[in-house]
Write a protein that holds these residues in place. Sequence first.
Motif, PDB file in Angstrom:
ATOM      1  N   PHE A 101       6.580   1.643   7.734  1.00 52.02           N
ATOM      2  CA  PHE A 101       5.870   2.566   6.850  1.00 52.02           C
ATOM      3  C   PHE A 101       5.560   1.895   5.506  1.00 52.02           C
ATOM      4  N   HIS A 102       6.516   1.193   4.957  1.00 51.74           N
ATOM      5  CA  HIS A 102       6.337   0.581   3.641  1.00 51.74           C
ATOM      6  C   HIS A 102       5.287  -0.533   3.651  1.00 51.74           C
ATOM      7  N   SER A 103       5.250  -1.325   4.711  1.00 49.01           N
ATOM      8  CA  SER A 103       4.234  -2.380   4.771  1.00 49.01           C
ATOM      9  C   SER A 103       2.844  -1.766   4.917  1.00 49.01           C
ATOM     10  N   ARG A 104       2.716  -0.697   5.725  1.00 52.24           N
ATOM     11  CA  ARG A 104       1.421  -0.015   5.861  1.00 52.24           C
ATOM     12  C   ARG A 104       1.002   0.627   4.548  1.00 52.24           C
ATOM     13  N   CYS A 105       1.960   1.149   3.806  1.00 51.49           N
ATOM     14  CA  CYS A 105       1.671   1.754   2.507  1.00 51.49           C
ATOM     15  C   CYS A 105       1.138   0.694   1.534  1.00 51.49           C
ATOM     16  N   ASP A 106       1.777  -0.460   1.508  1.00 49.47           N
ATOM     17  CA  ASP A 106       1.321  -1.559   0.652  1.00 49.47           C
ATOM     18  C   ASP A 106      -0.072  -2.027   1.060  1.00 49.47           C
ATOM     19  N   GLN A 107      -0.322  -2.089   2.371  1.00 45.71           N
ATOM     20  CA  GLN A 107      -1.649  -2.486   2.846  1.00 45.71           C
ATOM     21  C   GLN A 107      -2.710  -1.500   2.396  1.00 45.71           C
ATOM     22  N   PHE A 108      -2.446  -0.201   2.532  1.00 48.15           N
ATOM     23  CA  PHE A 108      -3.437   0.808   2.147  1.00 48.15           C
ATOM     24  C   PHE A 108      -3.716   0.763   0.650  1.00 48.15           C
ATOM     25  N   ARG A 109      -2.676   0.588  -0.153  1.00 44.95           N
ATOM     26  CA  ARG A 109      -2.867   0.483  -1.600  1.00 44.95           C
ATOM     27  C   ARG A 109      -3.742  -0.731  -1.942  1.00 44.95           C
ATOM     28  N   ALA A 110      -3.457  -1.866  -1.316  1.00 44.85           N
ATOM     29  CA  ALA A 110      -4.237  -3.079  -1.573  1.00 44.85           C
ATOM     30  C   ALA A 110      -5.688  -2.903  -1.127  1.00 44.85           C
ATOM     31  N   LEU A 111      -5.906  -2.253   0.003  1.00 39.67           N
ATOM     32  CA  LEU A 111      -7.270  -2.012   0.494  1.00 39.67           C
ATOM     33  C   LEU A 111      -8.036  -1.115  -0.478  1.00 39.67           C
ATOM     34  N   CYS A 112      -7.398  -0.067  -0.955  1.00 37.12           N
ATOM     35  CA  CYS A 112      -8.078   0.838  -1.889  1.00 37.12           C
ATOM     36  C   CYS A 112      -8.381   0.154  -3.215  1.00 37.12           C
ATOM     37  N   GLU A 113      -7.485  -0.720  -3.667  1.00 36.12           N
ATOM     38  CA  GLU A 113      -7.745  -1.480  -4.891  1.00 36.12           C
ATOM     39  C   GLU A 113      -8.931  -2.410  -4.697  1.00 36.12           C
ATOM     40  N   LYS A 114      -8.970  -3.118  -3.573  1.00 39.22           N
ATOM     41  CA  LYS A 114     -10.090  -4.025  -3.293  1.00 39.22           C
ATOM     42  C   LYS A 114     -11.403  -3.273  -3.215  1.00 39.22           C
ATOM     43  N   ALA A 115     -11.381  -2.076  -2.623  1.00 39.43           N
ATOM     44  CA  ALA A 115     -12.601  -1.295  -2.436  1.00 39.43           C
ATOM     45  C   ALA A 115     -13.000  -0.545  -3.694  1.00 39.43           C
ATOM     46  N   GLY A 116     -12.123  -0.480  -4.677  1.00 41.72           N
ATOM     47  CA  GLY A 116     -12.418   0.255  -5.898  1.00 41.72           C
ATOM     48  C   GLY A 116     -12.356   1.765  -5.712  1.00 41.72           C
ATOM     49  N   LEU A 117     -11.501   2.212  -4.817  1.00 38.19           N
ATOM     50  CA  LEU A 117     -11.411   3.643  -4.517  1.00 38.19           C
ATOM     51  C   LEU A 117     -10.327   4.355  -5.314  1.00 38.19           C
ATOM     52  N   LEU A 118      -9.453   3.610  -5.980  1.00 45.94           N
ATOM     53  CA  LEU A 118      -8.392   4.232  -6.771  1.00 45.94           C
ATOM     54  C   LEU A 118      -8.950   4.737  -8.094  1.00 45.94           C
ATOM     55  N   LYS A 119      -8.447   5.896  -8.536  1.00 47.26           N
ATOM     56  CA  LYS A 119      -8.861   6.443  -9.826  1.00 47.26           C
ATOM     57  C   LYS A 119      -8.322   5.564 -10.931  1.00 47.26           C
ATOM     58  N   GLU A 120      -9.043   5.524 -12.014  1.00 46.59           N
ATOM     59  CA  GLU A 120      -8.611   4.717 -13.174  1.00 46.59           C
ATOM     60  C   GLU A 120      -7.444   5.368 -13.873  1.00 46.59           C
TER      61      GLU A 120
END
Length: 120
Positions: A101-120
């Motif tokens: 679960f933790h590795s998938r969570c880290d992957q999703f966070r990194a993907l959203c950062e790369k895509a610019g989908l995280l709120k500022e």
Amino acid sequence: MKTGLSASGRFTRKEKIKRPQDIHNLFKCGKRASVQGAKLFYAQNDLGFNRIGFPLPRGYGRAVDRNLSKRFSREIYRSFKTHLNTGYDMLLLVYPGNDSFHSRCDQFRALCEKAGLLKE
């Protein structure tokens, strides 16, 4: 007025991408972000809320493994969705291996950062 979307963090039916045509369009025309073991396909929609799907590659493994991976993915999205910009369709494609679960969570966070989908 009920919109089908809940502020309580639930993952509702309206947030799921179900139509095969929508999934095909995201694979074909969507933007991509990738990290080791996962890819995120995303595109803007005109809905005012996010929709997401969790396809798995062919040969992922046994049904138990596929179900666990999808369950992890849904829970990760549910916990992250308040931190994401709205108005996007997304497909989270994860590959076998390192299915904690933790590795998938880290992957999703990194993907959203790369895509610019995280709120500022």
